[in-house]
Design a protein around this motif. Structure first.
Motif, mmCIF file in Angstrom:
data_model
loop_
_atom_site.group_PDB
_atom_site.id
_atom_site.type_symbol
_atom_site.label_atom_id
_atom_site.label_comp_id
_atom_site.label_asym_id
_atom_site.label_seq_id
_atom_site.Cartn_x
_atom_site.Cartn_y
_atom_site.Cartn_z
ATOM 1 N N VAL A 1 -22.838 3.368 6.972
ATOM 2 C CA VAL A 1 -22.357 4.492 6.555
ATOM 3 C C VAL A 1 -22.646 4.302 4.858
ATOM 4 O O VAL A 1 -22.112 3.787 4.175
ATOM 5 N N SER A 2 -23.107 5.377 4.420
ATOM 6 C CA SER A 2 -23.464 5.704 3.091
ATOM 7 C C SER A 2 -22.117 5.848 2.027
ATOM 8 O O SER A 2 -21.078 6.374 2.831
ATOM 9 N N LYS A 3 -21.946 5.377 0.915
ATOM 10 C CA LYS A 3 -20.918 5.681 0.164
ATOM 11 C C LYS A 3 -20.553 7.304 -0.188
ATOM 12 O O LYS A 3 -19.582 7.900 -0.600
ATOM 13 N N LYS A 4 -21.846 8.051 0.227
ATOM 14 C CA LYS A 4 -21.694 9.766 0.181
ATOM 15 C C LYS A 4 -20.764 10.095 1.103
ATOM 16 O O LYS A 4 -20.126 11.120 0.953
ATOM 17 N N VAL A 5 -20.511 9.273 2.305
ATOM 18 C CA VAL A 5 -19.670 9.837 3.342
ATOM 19 C C VAL A 5 -18.156 9.952 2.819
ATOM 20 O O VAL A 5 -17.596 10.919 3.231
ATOM 21 N N GLY A 6 -17.858 8.801 2.234
ATOM 22 C CA GLY A 6 -16.240 8.867 1.860
ATOM 23 C C GLY A 6 -15.691 7.620 1.335
ATOM 24 O O GLY A 6 -16.683 6.903 0.822
ATOM 25 N N ASN A 7 -14.362 7.344 1.387
ATOM 26 C CA ASN A 7 -14.071 6.220 0.468
ATOM 27 C C ASN A 7 -14.004 4.794 1.627
ATOM 28 O O ASN A 7 -14.494 5.296 2.821
ATOM 29 N N ALA A 8 -13.684 3.672 1.272
ATOM 30 C CA ALA A 8 -13.925 2.575 2.010
ATOM 31 C C ALA A 8 -13.190 2.632 3.501
ATOM 32 O O ALA A 8 -13.660 2.471 4.475
ATOM 33 N N VAL A 9 -11.951 3.377 3.269
ATOM 34 C CA VAL A 9 -11.058 3.441 4.598
ATOM 35 C C VAL A 9 -11.864 4.297 5.514
ATOM 36 O O VAL A 9 -11.883 3.829 6.674
ATOM 37 N N ILE A 10 -12.560 5.389 5.097
ATOM 38 C CA ILE A 10 -12.972 6.114 6.275
ATOM 39 C C ILE A 10 -14.470 5.581 6.617
ATOM 40 O O ILE A 10 -14.489 5.657 7.621
ATOM 41 N N ARG A 11 -15.201 5.065 5.702
ATOM 42 C CA ARG A 11 -16.396 4.389 6.096
ATOM 43 C C ARG A 11 -16.145 3.116 7.159
ATOM 44 O O ARG A 11 -16.904 3.117 8.135
ATOM 45 N N ASN A 12 -15.270 2.463 6.873
ATOM 46 C CA ASN A 12 -14.767 1.379 7.856
ATOM 47 C C ASN A 12 -14.380 1.918 9.203
ATOM 48 O O ASN A 12 -14.883 1.335 10.251
ATOM 49 N N ARG A 13 -13.795 3.060 9.126
ATOM 50 C CA ARG A 13 -13.266 3.794 10.344
ATOM 51 C C ARG A 13 -14.298 4.210 11.224
ATOM 52 O O ARG A 13 -14.509 4.044 12.371
ATOM 53 N N MET A 14 -15.376 4.721 10.636
ATOM 54 C CA MET A 14 -16.594 5.290 11.284
ATOM 55 C C MET A 14 -17.487 4.039 11.842
ATOM 56 O O MET A 14 -17.832 4.201 13.017
ATOM 57 N N LYS A 15 -17.334 2.918 11.188
ATOM 58 C CA LYS A 15 -17.970 1.719 11.507
ATOM 59 C C LYS A 15 -17.369 1.275 12.748
ATOM 60 O O LYS A 15 -18.049 0.685 13.931
ATOM 61 N N ARG A 16 -16.052 1.318 12.655
ATOM 62 C CA ARG A 16 -15.331 0.674 13.784
ATOM 63 C C ARG A 16 -15.573 1.741 15.217
ATOM 64 O O ARG A 16 -15.651 1.080 16.357
#
Length: 88
Positions: free
Chosen positions: A24-39
């Motif tokens: 998930v690219s850093k363009k998507v959101g902050n680390a919390v959002i990116r990690n949620r998407m990965k989960r």
């Protein structure tokens, strides 16, 4: 527009193991959002890949902005559709 891009590549070896890669690219959101998407993508992969994945292939899910607010059931349907399209 789906919440991800799916790339599937056959490894062309004798191993029939399915592998998954998630980014998930850093363009998507902050680390919390990116990690949620990965989960969420990991959970989707555990549910959908055993039945719909291609044996002996690498599957890569690339998260997109539209995947943040997408319902889990919708993502599951989209992943199953994308894998069915790849199998054709």
């Amino acid at each position: 527009m789906p919440g991800f891009v799916l790339i599937v590549r056959d490894r062309e070896d004798a191993d029939s193991t399915m592998r998954i890669g998630i980014t998930v690219s850093k363009k998507v959101g902050n680390a919390v959002i990116r990690n949620r998407m990965k989960r969420r993508f990991r959970a989707l992969a555990r549910e959908v890949l055993p039945e719909a994945g291609l044996p002996g292939a690498d599957h890569v899910l690339i998260g997109r902005n539209s995947g943040i607010e997408r319902d889990y059931a919708d993502l599951k349907i989209e992943l199953a559709k994308a894998l069915a399209k790849v199998k054709r």
